[in-house]
Design a protein around this motif. Structure first.
Motif, PDB file in Angstrom:
ATOM      1  N   UNK A   1       0.837  -1.193   0.000  1.00 23.28           N
ATOM      2  CA  UNK A   1       0.000   0.000   0.000  1.00 23.28           C
ATOM      3  C   UNK A   1       0.875   1.247   0.000  1.00 23.28           C
ATOM      4  N   UNK A   2       0.452   2.270  -0.738  1.00 23.55           N
ATOM      5  CA  UNK A   2       1.182   3.529  -0.730  1.00 23.55           C
ATOM      6  C   UNK A   2       2.404   3.511  -1.622  1.00 23.55           C
ATOM      7  N   UNK A   3       3.148   4.595  -1.572  1.00 22.48           N
ATOM      8  CA  UNK A   3       4.325   4.769  -2.420  1.00 22.48           C
ATOM      9  C   UNK A   3       5.364   5.602  -1.681  1.00 22.48           C
ATOM     10  N   UNK A   4       6.622   5.203  -1.781  1.00 26.93           N
ATOM     11  CA  UNK A   4       7.715   5.996  -1.230  1.00 26.93           C
ATOM     12  C   UNK A   4       8.131   7.020  -2.275  1.00 26.93           C
ATOM     13  N   UNK A   5       8.165   8.278  -1.885  1.00 30.70           N
ATOM     14  CA  UNK A   5       8.536   9.336  -2.818  1.00 30.70           C
ATOM     15  C   UNK A   5       9.913   9.912  -2.504  1.00 30.70           C
TER      16      UNK A   5
ATOM     17  N   UNK B   1      12.610  -6.475   0.071  1.00 28.65           N
ATOM     18  CA  UNK B   1      12.101  -5.193  -0.386  1.00 28.65           C
ATOM     19  C   UNK B   1      11.211  -4.511   0.627  1.00 28.65           C
ATOM     20  N   UNK B   2       9.978  -4.991   0.757  1.00 31.88           N
ATOM     21  CA  UNK B   2       8.975  -4.302   1.580  1.00 31.88           C
ATOM     22  C   UNK B   2       9.403  -4.141   3.024  1.00 31.88           C
ATOM     23  N   UNK B   3      10.040  -5.155   3.596  1.00 31.10           N
ATOM     24  CA  UNK B   3      10.425  -5.079   5.009  1.00 31.10           C
ATOM     25  C   UNK B   3      11.474  -4.016   5.260  1.00 31.10           C
ATOM     26  N   UNK B   4      12.154  -3.586   4.212  1.00 32.80           N
ATOM     27  CA  UNK B   4      13.118  -2.487   4.329  1.00 32.80           C
ATOM     28  C   UNK B   4      12.464  -1.157   3.985  1.00 32.80           C
ATOM     29  N   UNK B   5      11.667  -1.141   2.921  1.00 35.17           N
ATOM     30  CA  UNK B   5      11.078   0.112   2.454  1.00 35.17           C
ATOM     31  C   UNK B   5       9.962   0.627   3.356  1.00 35.17           C
ATOM     32  N   UNK B   6       9.327  -0.259   4.118  1.00 33.73           N
ATOM     33  CA  UNK B   6       8.239   0.162   5.005  1.00 33.73           C
ATOM     34  C   UNK B   6       8.814   0.675   6.323  1.00 33.73           C
TER      35      UNK B   6
END
Length: 252
Positions: free
Chosen positions: A64-68, A234-239
């Motif tokens: 969900x969402x996006x990192x900008x 991926x997700x566990x780092x980016x979140x």
């Protein structure tokens, strides 16, 4: 291409757009002087770090969402906190990635950089230089030919499989770096047992990467115990806090 069985709608959409994408009429054949992935893994082991491939992934169909944030700043933070290598999404429609992001990141860091995309034809290899490229067995018609074309350009190739049948196909094509995706592309469900079921039949001289679903330090330990030479996360780092998340997994 092995597409027996239904793909999840999101995956079908990804594959459909991947077939249509080209690097552009002006693209020239790439020749890469790749940073050694095996040397990076050896360095991580020597220094007591978990061999982590940290992924710069602005968004995805399963999050969900996006990192900008600036992708270069994210990548530098990952490396500063111990990432052995980086994975950079270049698929634009579903993951918010770009070849320009990869180009900028590779210029800014000194670790191997994987181009994470859905490459199905040889000319798509020439979109941008990277140290490694991803080929997904299930998506590729002529795996041996595409693997050879990538290696001729200087790329190291991470060949992704999900089961023993795909593993045999990858090995028959000449793959030496195998990624086992714990995510089922038909249902998008994740099961770490997938890696545990495939790992025992992978030849010892093959570099083995566990992909997807690795979230906790317990997951890291589980995959390493099962034989992973590296973990793609991926997700566990980016979140959340990218630096803290990277450091937590690297030191698991």
């Amino acid at each position: 291409m092995n597409v027996d069985g239904a793909l999840a709608p999101a995956v079908e959409s990804i594959l459909r757009t991947a077939r249509e994408r080209t690097p552009g009429e002006d693209a020239e054949r790439i020749s890469v002087d790749a940073r050694s992935f095996s040397d990076a893994l050896a360095d991580a082991e020597e220094n007591g770090r978990v061999p982590l491939i940290a992924e710069v992934k602005p968004t995805s169909p399963t999050t969900n969402g996006e990192r900008t944030d600036d992708p270069v700043e994210l990548a530098e933070t990952m490396v500063e906190n111990g990432a052995t290598a980086l994975s950079v999404l270049t698929e634009p429609e579903h993951f918010g990635g770009s070849t320009e992001n990869l180009r900028r990141i590779r210029e800014a860091v000194d670790v191997p950089v994987l181009r994470k995309d859905f490459i199905v034809r040889e000319e798509q290899l020439d979109a941008v230089a990277a140290d490694l490229v991803l080929l997904i067995v299930r998506f590729v018609d002529d795996l041996e030919g595409l693997l050879s074309a990538a290696e001729e350009r200087g790329f190291q190739v991470l060949v992704e499989v999900h089961d023993e049948e795909e593993l045999r196909e990858a090995l028959d094509a000449g793959a030496t770096i195998i990624g086992v995706n714990n995510r089922d592309l038909a249902r998008l469900e994740v099961d770490l047992g997938t890696f545990e079921s495939v790992a025992p039949v992978v030849p010892e001289d093959t570099t083995l990467v566990a992909e997807s679903g690795i979230t906790t330090t317990a997951d890291v330990e589980r995959m390493c115990d099962a034989g992973a030479d590296a973990l793609l996360v991926g997700s566990a780092i980016m979140d959340g806090d990218v630096g803290e998340n990277t450091r937590r997994l690297v030191n698991a």
